[in-house]
Design an enzyme around this catalytic site. Structure first.
Site, PDB file in Angstrom:
ATOM      1  N   ARG A  90       0.832  -1.202   0.000  1.00  0.00           N
ATOM      2  CA  ARG A  90       0.000   0.000   0.000  1.00  0.00           C
ATOM      3  C   ARG A  90       0.863   1.248   0.000  1.00  0.00           C
ATOM      4  O   ARG A  90       0.515   2.260  -0.632  1.00  0.00           O
ATOM      5  CB  ARG A  90      -0.892   0.005   1.251  1.00  0.00           C
ATOM      6  CG  ARG A  90      -1.712   1.272   1.492  1.00  0.00           C
ATOM      7  CD  ARG A  90      -2.777   1.492   0.472  1.00  0.00           C
ATOM      8  NE  ARG A  90      -3.650   0.338   0.301  1.00  0.00           N
ATOM      9  CZ  ARG A  90      -4.667   0.285  -0.537  1.00  0.00           C
ATOM     10  NH1 ARG A  90      -4.929   1.324  -1.320  1.00  0.00           N
ATOM     11  NH2 ARG A  90      -5.397  -0.803  -0.643  1.00  0.00           N
ATOM     12  N   HIS A 332      -5.219  -3.460   5.099  1.00  0.00           N
ATOM     13  CA  HIS A 332      -5.144  -2.366   4.132  1.00  0.00           C
ATOM     14  C   HIS A 332      -3.701  -1.992   3.834  1.00  0.00           C
ATOM     15  O   HIS A 332      -3.353  -1.671   2.692  1.00  0.00           O
ATOM     16  CB  HIS A 332      -5.909  -1.151   4.658  1.00  0.00           C
ATOM     17  CG  HIS A 332      -6.131  -0.088   3.628  1.00  0.00           C
ATOM     18  ND1 HIS A 332      -5.319   1.019   3.514  1.00  0.00           N
ATOM     19  CD2 HIS A 332      -7.073   0.032   2.654  1.00  0.00           C
ATOM     20  CE1 HIS A 332      -5.763   1.779   2.527  1.00  0.00           C
ATOM     21  NE2 HIS A 332      -6.819   1.206   1.980  1.00  0.00           N
ATOM     22  N   CYS A 333      -2.850  -2.037   4.842  1.00  0.00           N
ATOM     23  CA  CYS A 333      -1.441  -1.665   4.666  1.00  0.00           C
ATOM     24  C   CYS A 333      -0.730  -2.556   3.644  1.00  0.00           C
ATOM     25  O   CYS A 333       0.227  -2.113   3.000  1.00  0.00           O
ATOM     26  CB  CYS A 333      -0.693  -1.776   5.990  1.00  0.00           C
ATOM     27  SG  CYS A 333      -1.364  -0.807   7.342  1.00  0.00           S
ATOM     28  N   THR A 334      -1.162  -3.802   3.537  1.00  0.00           N
ATOM     29  CA  THR A 334      -0.451  -4.760   2.683  1.00  0.00           C
ATOM     30  C   THR A 334      -0.948  -4.770   1.247  1.00  0.00           C
ATOM     31  O   THR A 334      -0.263  -5.298   0.368  1.00  0.00           O
ATOM     32  CB  THR A 334      -0.598  -6.187   3.238  1.00  0.00           C
ATOM     33  OG1 THR A 334      -1.975  -6.558   3.206  1.00  0.00           O
ATOM     34  CG2 THR A 334      -0.063  -6.283   4.649  1.00  0.00           C
TER      35      THR A 334
END
Length: 346
Positions: A90, A332-334
């Site tokens: 992300r 979400h970060c990944t």
């Protein structure tokens, strides 16, 4: 900044062509002894996304066999060898945008490992161009250090972020707030920036917005809150509510705030983990939601019910939110969505 583009960033809930994600790198782990459990956590996420849409997994050559063993036998999963230092796509991957004819492009932001916190980051900074070249998507080079987790858009001209991150001196010390806004307008096609002051307490990304607030629809925002005055996030909650109460979006609408109670506090090695239901991810026909096993507190179940009520047509697919959180991020970060092009790619 004379050059102007006609591209806009679609909201995440629009249809995806696929999801992109990076396989973890053992040498980059904060806790390398957790390698197997981290791989299992990524595998759970990848296979969950594959239930809804194709997913491309960026893999370093030396992790290829490991990735194949965990996820390589799924028809909706493609492994792509692209070298990277760390696995938070992300933040170092491209941000996809579309022009008014539906043509896709990708913004190549500068990446400096969240304010030069982790060395090295040279491979991560080269990931976005490599992805765009592989996908044969036009590259737009932006002269701005920015991570994808620091922004959310509503698709109708509004972007939300935090001053703690985008105005941090470890990102773009020579740029003013107004200059940063100008770049956001230029490359993402937005018209207005909503500036929250801070993200959740202890977030090592310097307050990424994808842990504290996310658009559910134009004019509607999901905000993680706490009602406990003794909690480190209480003051942040109150401040964010005040800002949003006084702010209108790019279309002049008052923001409708949907509050979700934060998970109970969990610490590891005397450090608070950045647990967040906001760190969910839209997929085609569904939502991938991290949950944290807090049966007694009931916040997992309330978050599930809340999102299901907001999106009755989507399937809420939960995964273990504790599997990779010690490494600093979550669902979400990944992930990074690649928007679908109407009529398909030519």
């Amino acid at each position: 900044m004379e050059q102007q583009f006609t591209y806009t960033m679609p909201p995440e809930w629009e249809e995806h062509e696929r999801t992109l994600i990076s396989w973890p790198v053992k040498e980059s782990l904060v806790y390398p002894e957790d390698w197997k459990s981290v791989c299992a956590g990524y595998a759970e996420l990848i296979l969950a996304i594959a239930e809804f849409e194709p997913i491309t997994v960026l893999v370093n050559a030396k992790e290829q066999d490991t990735a194949v063993a965990y996820v390589g036998n799924n028809d909706n999963v493609t492994l792509l060898e692209i070298s990277h230092n760390d696995a938070w796509l992300r933040d170092n991957g491209p941000t996809f945008v579309r022009d008014d004819k539906g043509n896709l492009a990708g913004v190549n932001w500068r990446f400096n490992a969240w304010g030069e916190k982790y060395f090295p980051w040279d491979l991560d900074d080269a990931v976005a161009p490599a992805v765009l070249e592989h996908l044969d998507v036009k590259k737009l080079d932006a002269p701005l250090v920015l991570e994808g987790g620091s922004i959310h858009v509503d698709g109708e001209g509004t972007l939300i972020t935090t001053e703690e991150c985008l105005l941090n001196s470890n990102r773009n010390p020579d740029l003013s707030k107004e200059e940063i806004e100008a770049y956001l307008r230029q490359y993402l096609g937005i018209e207005k920036v909503i500036w929250l002051k801070r993200g959740v307490s202890g977030d090592e990304t310097d307050g990424h917005v994808d842990n504290v607030a996310s658009f559910l629809a134009p004019g509607k925002l999901l905000l993680q809150v706490t009602n406990d005055p003794d909690d480190e996030n209480y003051e942040i909650t109150q401040e964010n509510l005040r800002i949003l109460d006084e702010t209108k979006d790019a279309r002049g609408r008052q923001i409708e705030v949907v509050a979700v109670q934060q998970p109970p506090k969990i610490s590891w090695n005397d450090t608070r983990l950045t647990l967040s239901y906001i760190n969910f991810y839209f997929v085609n026909g569904g939502i991938i939601l991290p949950v944290f096993g807090n049966t007694a507190a009931g916040t997992d179940e309330r978050a599930i019910r809340l999102l299901q009520a907001q999106f009755p047509e989507r399937r809420i697919r939960t995964i273990d939110g504790l599997a990779i959180i010690k490494e600093g991020g979550n669902v979400h970060c990944t992930t990074q969505q690649m928007p679908a092009i109407k009529g398909g790619r030519q």
